[in-house]
Design a protein around this motif. Structure first.
Motif, short mmCIF file in Angstrom:
data_model
loop_
_atom_site.label_atom_id
_atom_site.label_comp_id
_atom_site.label_asym_id
_atom_site.label_seq_id
_atom_site.Cartn_x
_atom_site.Cartn_y
_atom_site.Cartn_z
N PRO A 302 0.82 -1.22 0.00
CA PRO A 302 0.00 0.00 0.00
C PRO A 302 0.85 1.27 0.00
CG PRO A 302 0.05 -0.98 2.19
CD PRO A 302 0.74 -1.95 1.28
N ARG A 303 0.31 2.30 -0.62
CA ARG A 303 0.95 3.61 -0.53
C ARG A 303 0.88 4.10 0.90
NH1 ARG A 303 -2.13 7.23 -4.97
NH2 ARG A 303 -3.86 6.45 -3.71
N ARG A 304 1.97 4.69 1.36
CA ARG A 304 1.95 5.32 2.68
C ARG A 304 1.59 6.79 2.50
NH1 ARG A 304 6.77 4.21 6.43
NH2 ARG A 304 7.76 5.77 5.10
N PRO A 305 0.89 7.39 3.45
CA PRO A 305 0.43 8.77 3.26
C PRO A 305 1.51 9.82 3.44
CG PRO A 305 -0.20 7.99 5.43
CD PRO A 305 0.42 6.81 4.72
N TRP A 306 2.69 9.42 3.96
CA TRP A 306 3.68 10.42 4.38
C TRP A 306 4.25 11.22 3.22
CZ3 TRP A 306 2.16 10.55 8.94
CH2 TRP A 306 1.90 9.39 9.67
N THR A 307 4.36 10.61 2.05
CA THR A 307 4.88 11.36 0.90
C THR A 307 3.92 12.49 0.53
OG1 THR A 307 3.87 9.76 -0.62
CG2 THR A 307 6.18 9.41 -0.02
N LEU A 308 2.63 12.19 0.54
CA LEU A 308 1.63 13.20 0.22
C LEU A 308 1.57 14.28 1.29
CD1 LEU A 308 -0.66 14.18 -1.61
CD2 LEU A 308 -2.22 12.72 -0.31
N ILE A 309 1.62 13.86 2.56
CA ILE A 309 1.58 14.83 3.67
C ILE A 309 2.78 15.76 3.60
CG2 ILE A 309 1.76 15.04 6.18
CD1 ILE A 309 0.11 12.44 6.37
N ASN A 310 3.95 15.21 3.32
CA ASN A 310 5.16 16.03 3.21
C ASN A 310 5.03 17.05 2.09
OD1 ASN A 310 8.22 16.53 3.59
ND2 ASN A 310 8.08 15.91 1.44
N TRP A 311 4.51 16.59 0.93
CA TRP A 311 4.38 17.50 -0.21
C TRP A 311 3.36 18.60 0.08
CZ3 TRP A 311 0.62 18.63 -4.06
CH2 TRP A 311 1.11 19.37 -5.14
N LEU A 312 2.24 18.24 0.71
CA LEU A 312 1.22 19.24 1.05
C LEU A 312 1.76 20.24 2.07
CD1 LEU A 312 -1.98 17.00 1.25
CD2 LEU A 312 -1.36 18.61 -0.56
N PHE A 313 2.58 19.76 2.99
CA PHE A 313 3.18 20.66 3.98
C PHE A 313 4.02 21.73 3.30
CE2 PHE A 313 7.17 21.62 6.22
CZ PHE A 313 6.68 22.34 7.29
N TRP A 314 4.88 21.31 2.38
CA TRP A 314 5.74 22.27 1.70
C TRP A 314 4.93 23.19 0.78
CZ3 TRP A 314 10.25 23.49 3.43
CH2 TRP A 314 11.00 22.56 4.14
N CYS A 315 3.87 22.66 0.20
CA CYS A 315 3.00 23.52 -0.63
C CYS A 315 2.38 24.63 0.22
CB CYS A 315 1.90 22.68 -1.27
SG CYS A 315 2.44 21.67 -2.67
N CYS A 316 1.85 24.25 1.37
CA CYS A 316 1.22 25.26 2.24
C CYS A 316 2.24 26.27 2.74
CB CYS A 316 0.55 24.57 3.43
SG CYS A 316 -0.85 23.53 2.98
N LEU A 317 3.43 25.78 3.08
CA LEU A 317 4.46 26.65 3.63
C LEU A 317 4.98 27.65 2.59
CD1 LEU A 317 6.26 27.19 6.15
CD2 LEU A 317 7.94 25.63 5.13
N LEU A 318 5.11 27.21 1.34
CA LEU A 318 5.77 28.03 0.33
C LEU A 318 4.82 28.76 -0.60
CD1 LEU A 318 8.65 25.55 -0.63
CD2 LEU A 318 8.77 27.52 0.91
N LEU A 319 3.62 28.23 -0.80
CA LEU A 319 2.71 28.89 -1.73
C LEU A 319 2.03 30.11 -1.12
CD1 LEU A 319 1.03 25.87 -3.55
CD2 LEU A 319 2.86 27.36 -4.36
N TYR A 320 1.85 30.11 0.19
CA TYR A 320 1.22 31.27 0.83
C TYR A 320 2.06 32.54 0.66
CZ TYR A 320 -0.66 34.36 4.42
OH TYR A 320 -1.17 35.44 5.08
#
Length: 377
Positions: A302-320
């Motif tokens: 199964p895919r683990r969610p951590w790769t997606l969570i990490n990417w979303l974290f950096w998106c929120c941090l840098l896109l704002y």
């Protein structure tokens, strides 16, 4: 083409992905640089910190494959060996036939929780490349110059430094040394004929010296070799650009676990063993070509969610902050400022696309292309 697929193919989306990866990568490289004093205090703690930081970079590429592209991966393996994956140190021998085979190797690592600590034997020049190369430097990746007399000592020392590594890792090896192309295959088979070795249909001759020195210097540290053979369904030819455009692929990976004690210690015997291994890998690819599957039972980790969570974290941090900056630029009304900003963003995107282009098989390394007889040891 559905709306979501159309959205994934848009330049603006690619620009956002490139921006997040580049900026977050440089931030993480800076954080890795800040760990230098920690190495003097506690080497093991510094290693653990760098494993987590490296994961923040590598997992973004895996997220692009698993979540953005939606690429699926089916594993063919012995169910008795499955519980060992991720719970021991190992050498992973991969075929080098596709533009994204390294990314599939990373996905394999991610599914079993060893992505951040995974190792590879890489060209020395890559150590100077920002983001990935600098990340590898702090991960104690083994670099080589492809000059045996120099590499024999430096590679051995780098491998021995991993004996006390605090977490499980997989050491990824592409024993063919370069990606398979018709030209390289022709030259490689000429070498096989000159040396009296059986010809391979789907692989280049493995370069045995790198494998032997890796096995010898990791004995007592790694438990096994994972012989891994990769292919894609429906004759798909995956590319990084296809991943960026959200194209979905389906990878099949055949993995055999071979205890390290079964591999000969003598260099000549080890070389013969590796050649035999690649003859078996060739037969597996032939089986796949005829039946569209590898032998044995299948499992889909199964895919683990951590790769997606990490990417979303950096998106929120840098896109704002990027959004605030763009708002200020637009409200300023300065045409010159807006044009310069757009030009810089476009240049950054084109730069990333250029780097992606360098992974294309027809633009790969010339290593193995020479008409002259090659030393495939």
């Amino acid at each position: 083409m559905g709306f979501l697929q159309l959205l994934k193919s848009q330049f603006l989306c690619h620009l956002v992905i490139c921006y997040v990866f580049l900026v977050s990568g440089l931030i993480i490289n800076l954080l890795q640089l800040c760990t230098l004093p920690l190495w003097l205090v506690s080497k093991q703690l510094a290693r653990r910190v760098n494993i987590r930081l490296a994961y923040c970079i590598a997992s973004q590429l895996v997220a692009a494959l698993e979540w953005w592209s939606g690429t699926e991966c089916t594993l063919y393996t012995d169910p008795e060996n499955y519980p060992l994956y991720g719970n021991e140190k190992a050498i992973v021998v991969l075929n080098h036939s596709f533009e994204i085979d390294f990314l599939c190797g990373w996905t394999f690592c991610e599914r079993f929780g060893v992505l951040g600590s995974s190792k590879v034997l890489a060209k020395k020049e890559l150590a100077y490349v920002p983001i990935i190369g600098w990340m590898w430097y702090f991960l104690e990746i083994v670099f080589c110059k492809r000059k045996w007399e120099e590499d024999r000592r430096t590679v051995a020392q780098s491998l021995q430094n991993l004996h006390d590594y605090p977490e499980n890792y997989w050491f990824l090896l592409f024993c063919e040394g370069t990606r398979l192309t018709p030209k390289k295959h022709q030259v490689s088979m000429q070498v096989a004929e000159s040396k009296g070795l059986p010809k391979l249909k789907y692989h280049l001759l493995p370069r045995t010296k790198g494998f032997w020195i890796t096995v010898q210097n990791l004995r007592g540290t790694v438990a096994a070799v994972y012989d891994s053979t990769l292919n894609f369904r429906n004759n798909q030819v995956p590319t990084l650009l296809g991943i960026l455009n959200g194209k979905k692929y389906h990878a099949d990976l055949y993995v055999r676990r071979i205890p390290l004690e079964l591999i000969p210690e003598d260099e000549a015997e080890c070389a013969a063993w590796l050649h035999h291994l690649y003859q078996e890998k060739d037969s597996f690819q032939e089986h796949y070509a005829k039946t569209s599957r590898f032998p044995g039972p299948t499992v889909s980790p199964p895919r683990r969610p951590w790769t997606l969570i990490n990417w979303l974290f950096w998106c929120c941090l840098l896109l704002y902050p990027l959004g605030l900056l763009l708002t200020q630029l637009i409200s300023s009304g300065s045409v010159l400022t807006i044009v310069v900003s757009v030009a810089l963003c476009t240049a950054a995107s084109l730069g990333v696309r250029w780097m992606i282009g360098q992974t294309e098989i027809n633009k790969g390394s010339s290593y193995g292309n020479k008409e002259a007889p090659l030393n495939n040891n």
